[in-house]
Design a protein around this motif. Structure first.
Motif, PDB file in Angstrom:
ATOM      1  N   ARG A 267       8.398  25.400 -16.674  1.00 26.32           N
ATOM      2  CA  ARG A 267       8.423  26.864 -16.807  1.00 26.32           C
ATOM      3  C   ARG A 267       9.732  27.364 -16.206  1.00 26.32           C
ATOM      4  NH1 ARG A 267       3.541  25.090 -15.398  1.00 26.32           N
ATOM      5  NH2 ARG A 267       4.092  25.135 -13.179  1.00 26.32           N
ATOM      6  N   GLY A 268      10.413  28.213 -16.929  1.00 25.48           N
ATOM      7  CA  GLY A 268      11.683  28.740 -16.451  1.00 25.48           C
ATOM      8  C   GLY A 268      12.788  28.546 -17.463  1.00 25.48           C
TER       9      GLY A 268
ATOM     10  N   PRO B 275       0.823  -1.216   0.000  1.00 31.68           N
ATOM     11  CA  PRO B 275       0.000   0.000   0.000  1.00 31.68           C
ATOM     12  C   PRO B 275       0.852   1.259   0.000  1.00 31.68           C
ATOM     13  CG  PRO B 275       0.000  -1.039   2.171  1.00 31.68           C
ATOM     14  CD  PRO B 275       0.688  -1.997   1.247  1.00 31.68           C
ATOM     15  N   LYS B 276       0.284   2.357  -0.484  1.00 30.20           N
ATOM     16  CA  LYS B 276       1.017   3.611  -0.607  1.00 30.20           C
ATOM     17  C   LYS B 276       1.481   4.126   0.742  1.00 30.20           C
ATOM     18  CE  LYS B 276       2.445   7.291  -2.902  1.00 30.20           C
ATOM     19  NZ  LYS B 276       3.532   7.223  -3.902  1.00 30.20           N
ATOM     20  N   TRP B 277       0.688   3.894   1.789  1.00 28.54           N
ATOM     21  CA  TRP B 277       1.057   4.421   3.089  1.00 28.54           C
ATOM     22  C   TRP B 277       2.286   3.712   3.665  1.00 28.54           C
ATOM     23  CZ3 TRP B 277       1.267   0.661   6.714  1.00 28.54           C
ATOM     24  CH2 TRP B 277       0.456  -0.464   6.542  1.00 28.54           C
ATOM     25  N   MET B 278       2.612   2.516   3.165  1.00 27.71           N
ATOM     26  CA  MET B 278       3.734   1.766   3.715  1.00 27.71           C
ATOM     27  C   MET B 278       5.075   2.305   3.226  1.00 27.71           C
ATOM     28  SD  MET B 278       4.599  -2.316   3.407  1.00 27.71           S
ATOM     29  CE  MET B 278       3.313  -2.804   4.569  1.00 27.71           C
ATOM     30  N   ASP B 279       5.172   2.691   1.960  1.00 29.44           N
ATOM     31  CA  ASP B 279       6.442   3.121   1.380  1.00 29.44           C
ATOM     32  C   ASP B 279       6.129   4.116   0.273  1.00 29.44           C
ATOM     33  OD1 ASP B 279       8.936   3.476   0.352  1.00 29.44           O
ATOM     34  OD2 ASP B 279       9.371   1.358   0.028  1.00 29.44           O
ATOM     35  N   GLY B 280       6.418   5.393   0.514  1.00 30.27           N
ATOM     36  CA  GLY B 280       6.090   6.396  -0.486  1.00 30.27           C
ATOM     37  C   GLY B 280       6.864   7.677  -0.297  1.00 30.27           C
ATOM     38  N   ASN B 281       6.563   8.665  -1.115  1.00 31.56           N
ATOM     39  CA  ASN B 281       7.211   9.961  -1.040  1.00 31.56           C
ATOM     40  C   ASN B 281       6.316  11.007  -1.668  1.00 31.56           C
ATOM     41  OD1 ASN B 281       8.280  10.551  -4.033  1.00 31.56           O
ATOM     42  ND2 ASN B 281       8.559   8.357  -3.596  1.00 31.56           N
ATOM     43  N   VAL B 282       6.616  12.262  -1.370  1.00 33.87           N
ATOM     44  CA  VAL B 282       5.854  13.377  -1.913  1.00 33.87           C
ATOM     45  C   VAL B 282       6.786  14.563  -2.102  1.00 33.87           C
ATOM     46  CG1 VAL B 282       5.194  14.233   0.380  1.00 33.87           C
ATOM     47  CG2 VAL B 282       3.778  14.790  -1.602  1.00 33.87           C
ATOM     48  N   HIS B 283       6.545  15.370  -3.152  1.00 37.37           N
ATOM     49  CA  HIS B 283       7.375  16.545  -3.416  1.00 37.37           C
ATOM     50  C   HIS B 283       7.096  17.621  -2.357  1.00 37.37           C
ATOM     51  CE1 HIS B 283       9.335  15.757  -7.278  1.00 37.37           C
ATOM     52  NE2 HIS B 283       8.247  15.108  -7.645  1.00 37.37           N
ATOM     53  N   ILE B 284       8.172  18.168  -1.819  1.00 37.45           N
ATOM     54  CA  ILE B 284       8.035  19.283  -0.878  1.00 37.45           C
ATOM     55  C   ILE B 284       8.785  20.515  -1.359  1.00 37.45           C
ATOM     56  CG2 ILE B 284       7.677  17.783   1.126  1.00 37.45           C
ATOM     57  CD1 ILE B 284      10.612  18.227   1.851  1.00 37.45           C
ATOM     58  N   ASP B 285       9.500  20.413  -2.505  1.00 35.33           N
ATOM     59  CA  ASP B 285      10.202  21.557  -3.075  1.00 35.33           C
ATOM     60  C   ASP B 285       9.167  22.470  -3.743  1.00 35.33           C
ATOM     61  OD1 ASP B 285      11.786  23.390  -4.373  1.00 35.33           O
ATOM     62  OD2 ASP B 285      13.192  21.904  -5.167  1.00 35.33           O
ATOM     63  N   PRO B 286       9.004  23.718  -3.276  1.00 35.49           N
ATOM     64  CA  PRO B 286       7.979  24.594  -3.879  1.00 35.49           C
ATOM     65  C   PRO B 286       8.214  24.843  -5.364  1.00 35.49           C
ATOM     66  CG  PRO B 286       9.434  25.841  -2.423  1.00 35.49           C
ATOM     67  CD  PRO B 286       9.729  24.401  -2.196  1.00 35.49           C
ATOM     68  N   ARG B 287       9.457  24.762  -5.842  1.00 35.90           N
ATOM     69  CA  ARG B 287       9.715  24.970  -7.255  1.00 35.90           C
ATOM     70  C   ARG B 287       9.045  23.904  -8.121  1.00 35.90           C
ATOM     71  NH1 ARG B 287      16.124  25.167  -7.032  1.00 35.90           N
ATOM     72  NH2 ARG B 287      15.617  23.350  -5.754  1.00 35.90           N
ATOM     73  N   HIS B 288       8.895  22.724  -7.580  1.00 34.12           N
ATOM     74  CA  HIS B 288       8.230  21.664  -8.342  1.00 34.12           C
ATOM     75  C   HIS B 288       6.777  22.013  -8.612  1.00 34.12           C
ATOM     76  CE1 HIS B 288       7.168  17.569  -9.602  1.00 34.12           C
ATOM     77  NE2 HIS B 288       6.098  17.702  -8.834  1.00 34.12           N
TER      78      HIS B 288
ATOM     79  N   GLY C 131       7.044  23.406 -12.184  1.00 36.70           N
ATOM     80  CA  GLY C 131       6.947  22.110 -12.821  1.00 36.70           C
ATOM     81  C   GLY C 131       8.133  21.214 -12.491  1.00 36.70           C
ATOM     82  N   PRO C 132       8.074  19.931 -12.865  1.00 39.81           N
ATOM     83  CA  PRO C 132       9.169  19.001 -12.564  1.00 39.81           C
ATOM     84  C   PRO C 132      10.414  19.307 -13.383  1.00 39.81           C
ATOM     85  CG  PRO C 132       7.536  17.955 -13.970  1.00 39.81           C
ATOM     86  CD  PRO C 132       6.957  19.284 -13.580  1.00 39.81           C
ATOM     87  N   ARG C 133      11.560  18.966 -12.841  1.00 43.16           N
ATOM     88  CA  ARG C 133      12.830  19.154 -13.541  1.00 43.16           C
ATOM     89  C   ARG C 133      13.128  17.908 -14.380  1.00 43.16           C
ATOM     90  NH1 ARG C 133      17.179  22.307 -13.356  1.00 43.16           N
ATOM     91  NH2 ARG C 133      16.415  23.438 -11.526  1.00 43.16           N
TER      92      ARG C 133
END
Length: 349
Positions: free
Chosen positions: A275-276, A218-231, A235-237
């Motif tokens: 963007r950028g 399940p997602k709650w067991m092993d996951g991640n989320v973007h916390i960089d405001p530039r993302h 947008g993604p790099r």
């Protein structure tokens, strides 16, 4: 009891690290207050596996249900008769057989059979505690704990990473077995709870298997989320290669006097967000088909074949750039030889 320390900073010196040292305390007596007062609680321990030879897929021995200590010898019970976790009433009349004698019998081709019955409980069970302390720049920012599996030599582990301030790692061997047997006493996967920050993301693990991930987790067991405001704002790099040079033959000269034929080339990459503005940089890469020996090892191998790294102030317009990359390759292999304690072979008589 034995106490000693190891200075890790001497292997890879870093001016941003003020101290990097490991501390060990071995052969420490285990407390086990309940077992010392009321005696051990013997149960049938072991494993059931679907892999390996048929005669080794099941094993049973005796261990204390509270502290995990095993008799000496631990016993070799019939897996068809005894179930895992079943109380073991006795007897404890197995005889200890010295390891040196077993090795001598093995050299003569005489198989040694583990005693079927368990022996007496050890009088002074011991364990080991270890700590690794980094003061200065560390490679982690986060906190986590690990609970070892029944076959893991590390019973419990914990770490705290503070990024530029440092980090601390703690490990126990046999200490904390009571916790391990109640939380992770089945299978062979170490479980971990971890929260860390790196690569612009917040990563988490909640009772996840160490170094293992299943699509069904399940997602709650092993996951991640973007916390960089530039993302979220730009947008993604993304990185893409836009050009590269031809591969040029060079000779890598090592300080020990050996030479190796290799090829080098440069790659131009572009990095940009949705963007950028885009930025470009150069990657250098060298390849040596035969390999350059950097360590002495009988079965792990002792050659390095290729490497790629980001390089500054070197472009195809730089004069004699292939020779600069060859010198960088020699420098990298020289550092690896120093790290592994490489010894050049003696010339033939």
């Amino acid at each position: 009891m034995h106490f000693f320390t190891i200075d890790r900073a001497k292997d890879r010196p870093d001016p941003r690290v003020l101290m990097h040292r490991s501390f060990y305390a071995s052969s420490l007596p285990r407390v086990m207050a309940v077992c010392r007062l009321f005696g051990h609680k013997p149960v049938v321990d072991g494993y059931d596996s679907q892999y390996g030879p048929e005669n080794r897929r099941h094993a049973r021995w005796v261990a204390c249900e509270r502290c995990g200590v095993r008799p000496d010898p631990q016993g070799n019970l019939n897996a068809d008769r005894w179930q895992l976790g079943q109380p073991y009433p006795g007897p404890f009349n197995g005889r200890h057989f010295p390891k040196e004698a077993a090795h001598q019998l093995a050299k003569r081709g005489i198989p040694y059979q583990t005693p079927t019955q368990p022996g007496p409980w050890p009088a002074q069970p011991t364990g080991t505690l270890a700590a690794e302390v980094v003061v200065g720049r560390a490679h982690s920012t986060g906190i986590g704990v690990k609970v070892g599996n029944p076959g893991d030599e590390h019973t419990l582990q914990a770490h705290l990473g503070l990024g530029p301030l440092g980090a601390c790692y703690l490990t126990s061997e046999r200490f904390g077995t009571w916790v391990q047997r109640r939380l992770n006493n089945e299978g062979f996967q170490t479980r971990e709870i971890d929260l860390s920050i790196h690569s612009g993301r917040l990563w988490w693990k909640v009772w996840a298997r160490e170094n293992e991930h299943h699509a069904s987790d399940p997602k709650w067991m092993d996951g991640n989320v973007h916390i960089d405001p530039r993302h979220h704002l730009l947008g993604p790099r993304r990185n893409r290669k836009i050009s590269e040079t031809d591969r040029m033959p060079v000779t890598v000269y090592m300080p020990e006097g050996d030479t190796h034929q290799a090829t080098v080339h440069l790659e131009q990459w572009q990095s940009r967000r949705t963007r950028g503005r885009a930025t470009t940089y150069w990657m250098a890469q060298w390849d040596c088909e035969a390999g350059i020996p950097v360590r002495n090892h009988e079965w792990k191998g002792d050659h390095t074949y290729s490497c790629a790294w980001q390089i500054e102030h070197v472009t195809p317009d730089t004069e004699r750039w292939p020779y600069i990359l060859a010198a960088k390759a020699a420098e990298q292999c020289t550092r690896d030889r120093a790290h592994y304690g490489y010894r050049a072979p003696e010339p033939a008589a």
